[in-house]
Design a protein around this motif. Structure first.
Motif: not given
Length: 455
Positions: A74-83
């Motif tokens: 899955s691509t995280p959908n509750l946080s954008q920090d992973f970018y």
């Protein structure tokens, strides 16, 4: 045994699997009420599985792995920090020091030094892109490792990070159960951390690296209680090099090492051990930071860390009360004043419980860690949901369960993202902290004094 009793665990497991699939692959962050329903459903299944079923230790380990593997792709959908994590890791992979430049500065120069740079900058948002990185060296090393899995693919990098986080959580399960055994507490208490939906979603799902820090922290505590304090200092240093937060625990070690008056030989030896412990911690971190060090790096890093005290506000409790009081007298920019006071208050509190509260038994020391960190969070300007994992892990070795309740109600902070642009709803915050502080007051003042554990 009735059919319902016999198959109830598998019904709950199946429901949990469907809820994790929907939350991980189909939910959007703006769908707060859907998120709240899924979250409460997962917490309900989690509580019943651990309290009302007779699953074996091996069965529960299987669930720890299963629920995390569901989210693997899955691509995280509750946080954008992973970018930003991917950005820093790929800079390192290309031999570029991530501490020296902001992502936005590359855009301003028309430079895109890594693959998918535009997509990563767009994904992380202008706030992250406009600031220097504040992640310590071992945290950066995890980003770099993930870039090996996916230097050309965002999903590949996500899977790489997720594998590291899952391995760290399995390490916590292993060391945590050994520590529970050492303290003569039921080993299955570790599953109140390992199977907690908050832990699975915020870490495996949203890719926050607290499990890596917590693995080193719990290992350090275990080694300390086994009287291997030199190795404990090294692993504590590693924890700090993932997240700086364990630095708060160092003053609380005073009574553990200094068990006699400083006027005695034993007291002086204890002080020497504590000093050595601290010096090793600082030396290891200096060595880990050394490849990145420069005057520019030090300035950028201190500026980035300082933002948490001078600029950022999210989901605090007492801070918003202090801010409103400050508005009555000054009317603007209260965080510039209050943000400077919070570290001082925290240091005073840590020193006071270090000197005046008994912290010389293992459970007393862990309890001091728990309340020292809780005080900091209660007064902080910013409490992101993923911060709570440290409190939850520490709490399972004590009689206090307010962190467990907090991991459930922290979901109310996500109501802010149901608005575009995001804004916090004071009524949701009031409900969240009323439950947290109500539970804390009950445990401190009303609950029977004898030690009771969840089991």
């Amino acid at each position: 045994m009735s059919i319902l009793t016999k198959y109830k665990p598998w019904v709950l497991i199946t429901i949990s699997c469907f809820l994790y699939v929907y939350l991980g692959y189909f939910l959007e962050r703006t769908q707060f009420y859907t998120l709240l329903t899924l979250w409460l459903g997962l917490f309900g299944c989690y509580g019943i599985l651990l309290k009302k079923t007779a699953l074996t230790f091996k069965n529960l380990i299987g669930l720890v792995v299963l629920f995390r593997l569901i989210l693997l792709f899955s691509t995280p959908n509750l946080s954008q920090d992973f970018y930003r994590f991917i950005w820093d890791g790929r800079l390192l992979f290309e031999g570029i020091n991530p501490y020296l430049s902001t992502p936005a500065s590359f855009v301003d120069k028309g430079q895109f030094p890594i693959s998918q740079a535009k997509e990563l900058i767009r994904g992380m948002g202008s706030l992250s892109a406009g600031h220097y990185t504040n992640y310590p060296p071992l945290h950066q090393a995890a980003f770099w490792l993930s870039s090996i899995f996916g230097s050309q693919s965002i999903l590949g990098s996500i899977i790489g990070m997720r594998v590291l986080i899952i391995l760290a959580d399995l390490g916590i399960l292993f060391v945590g159960s050994k520590l529970l055994g050492l303290l003569k507490l039921p080993k299955h208490l570790i599953f109140w951390y390992s199977l907690n939906p908050f832990i699975i979603i915020e870490y495996t799902g949203n890719l926050h690296f607290e499990p890596l820090m917590l693995f080193f922290l719990i290992t350090s505590i275990y080694l300390l209680f086994k009287n291997k304090w030199l190795w404990s200092s090294v692993t504590m240093a590693c924890a700090v090099s993932v997240k700086l937060i364990p630095l708060l625990f160092i003053p609380l070690l005073y009574q553990w090492f200094v068990k006699r008056s400083l006027l005695t030989k034993e007291g002086l030896r204890g002080l020497l051990k504590l000093s050595t412990y601290t010096l090793i911690l600082l030396l290891v971190n200096f060595i880990l930071f050394a490849p990145f060090l420069s005057a520019t790096m030090q300035q950028n890093y201190s500026d980035s860390v300082g933002l948490w005290f001078r600029v950022f506000e999210f989901n605090p409790s007492f801070y918003y009360i202090f801010r409103e009081i400050g508005y009555l007298f000054r009317g603007y920019n209260e965080i510039a004043v209050i943000g400077k006071i919070i570290p001082i208050l925290t240091i005073v509190f840590l020193i006071s419980i270090s000197l005046f509260r008994k912290n010389n038994s293992p459970i007393q020391l862990i309890t001091a860690f728990l309340f020292g960190l809780s005080f900091y969070y209660f007064t902080s300007t910013t409490i992101h949901p993923w911060y709570l994992g440290t409190l939850l892990l520490l709490s399972i070795f004590t009689k206090y369960r307010f962190p467990l309740i907090w991991t459930c109600v922290i979901i109310l902070s996500y109501a802010a993202y149901s608005y575009v642009p995001y804004r916090e709803n004071p009524w949701w915050l009031l409900l969240e902290y009323s439950i947290v502080y109500g539970t804390l007051c009950y445990e401190l003042f009303l609950k029977p004094k004898h030690h009771k554990t969840i089991s």
